[in-house]
Write an enzyme that holds these catalytic residues in place. Structure first.
Site, PDB file in Angstrom:
ATOM      1  N   LYS A 116      -9.520   1.829  -1.981  1.00  0.00           N
ATOM      2  CA  LYS A 116      -9.728   1.213  -0.668  1.00  0.00           C
ATOM      3  C   LYS A 116     -11.085   1.590  -0.082  1.00  0.00           C
ATOM      4  CE  LYS A 116      -7.229   0.780   3.737  1.00  0.00           C
ATOM      5  NZ  LYS A 116      -5.991   1.212   4.438  1.00  0.00           N
ATOM      6  N   GLU A 134       0.850  -1.189   0.000  1.00  0.00           N
ATOM      7  CA  GLU A 134       0.000   0.000   0.000  1.00  0.00           C
ATOM      8  C   GLU A 134       0.890   1.245   0.000  1.00  0.00           C
ATOM      9  OE1 GLU A 134      -3.490   1.711   3.022  1.00  0.00           O
ATOM     10  OE2 GLU A 134      -1.964   0.321   3.753  1.00  0.00           O
ATOM     11  N   VAL A 162       0.043  -2.076  10.775  1.00  0.00           N
ATOM     12  CA  VAL A 162       0.624  -1.719  12.071  1.00  0.00           C
ATOM     13  C   VAL A 162       0.026  -2.566  13.196  1.00  0.00           C
ATOM     14  CG1 VAL A 162       1.253   0.624  11.412  1.00  0.00           C
ATOM     15  CG2 VAL A 162      -1.017   0.191  12.372  1.00  0.00           C
ATOM     16  N   CYS A 166      -5.023  -3.301   2.676  1.00  0.00           N
ATOM     17  CA  CYS A 166      -4.759  -3.191   4.107  1.00  0.00           C
ATOM     18  C   CYS A 166      -5.996  -3.461   4.971  1.00  0.00           C
ATOM     19  CB  CYS A 166      -4.120  -1.850   4.416  1.00  0.00           C
ATOM     20  SG  CYS A 166      -3.129  -1.890   5.938  1.00  0.00           S
TER      21      CYS A 166
END
Length: 268
Positions: A112, A40, A172, A145
């Site tokens: 997205k 990404e 993350v 993501c």
């Protein structure tokens, strides 16, 4: 029919678009593949503080320099590409992925759907729906993501005929790599999560990315997985026909056993 598919795990520097692209493509050229998935926002970095900040690096698709460079790379190396890019469309910005064939032809883009955290402050939610792209040897669905946490995304792509789900990511949270194994088995598809490494720190906020890019199989195996902290390319050979077999047991078929009328609440 074996198809060589892989991820490119990179460590982009925020705002250094040309350097990021050339570094990623140099790394990608180290392995032969039929399909490569890049992270990404692989060309820009991630931690944008404002739309003005993002506007400095966002590009139109397909007429921006990053897409054009990817098309050239794909043609030169006879490899299909899925890569995450910050897209500018008029005054709107999208967290997008471009899809390019092994001939270097632009096939389309995905925006997205599910924005994560402060992405909501700079990007618009995707408005192009969920799409599957026929790349000749393999049909590829695309998500980005945080889309991973919504199982409906992978299910829709699988119902639309995807053999493999390409998943550019800047992860993350520590959950997605494990969750993508579930996405594989519950839909009997291959997945490629192309994540990044490194940290970004700006405006009092620090994000560190988890690496561990991976490729998973329809029977819930990790076919290859990258490290947490190295730039690397992972390539494996797969047979897309494995993803066409939706049988779970002799008496159970994943699609035939579905009862969509009972799932109506999902569309409310």
């Amino acid at each position: 029919m074996d198809v060589k598919v892989g991820f490119v795990q990179t460590s982009p520097m925020l705002g250094e678009v040309e350097k990021n692209v050339e570094s990623a493509l140099l790394l990608a050229s180290s392995k032969e593949a039929d399909l490569l998935v890049f992270p990404e926002l692989f060309n820009t970095g991630y931690l944008f503080l404002s739309k003005d900040d993002l506007a400095k690096v966002a590009e139109p698709i397909p007429n921006g320099p990053t897409t054009e460079r990817l098309m050239k790379f794909a043609s030169e190396h006879s490899v299909s590409v899925v890569a995450g890019i910050a897209e500018r469309d008029g005054r709107a910005f999208y967290n997008s992925a471009v899809i390019i064939s092994s001939d270097g032809d632009y096939m389309g883009k995905y925006r997205k759907l599910h924005l994560f955290s402060t992405e909501k402050l700079v990007f618009e939610p995707g408005n192009l729906g969920l799409q599957v792209f026929d790349l000749g040897k393999i049909r590829v669905g695309v998500m980005i993501c945080f889309d991973w946490i919504f199982p409906e995304v992978a299910r829709v792509l699988s119902l639309k005929g995807a053999h493999l789900i390409a998943h550019p990511a800047n992860l993350v949270l520590p959950y997605a790599q494990t969750a993508m194994l579930a996405r594989s088995i519950e839909n009997r598809v291959f997945t490629i999560t192309a994540n990044r490494i490194g940290c970004e720190e700006r405006g009092g906020k620090k994000l560190c990315f988890t690496g561990k890019s991976q490729i998973t199989s329809p029977d819930m195996k990790v076919l290859t997985r990258a490290s947490e902290d190295l730039m690397e390319v992972g390539v494996v050979s797969i047979d897309p026909r494995e993803a066409e077999n939706k049988n779970i047991t002799e008496l159970n078929n994943l699609w035939e056993d579905r009862r969509p009328k009972e799932y109506y609440i999902l569309t409310r």
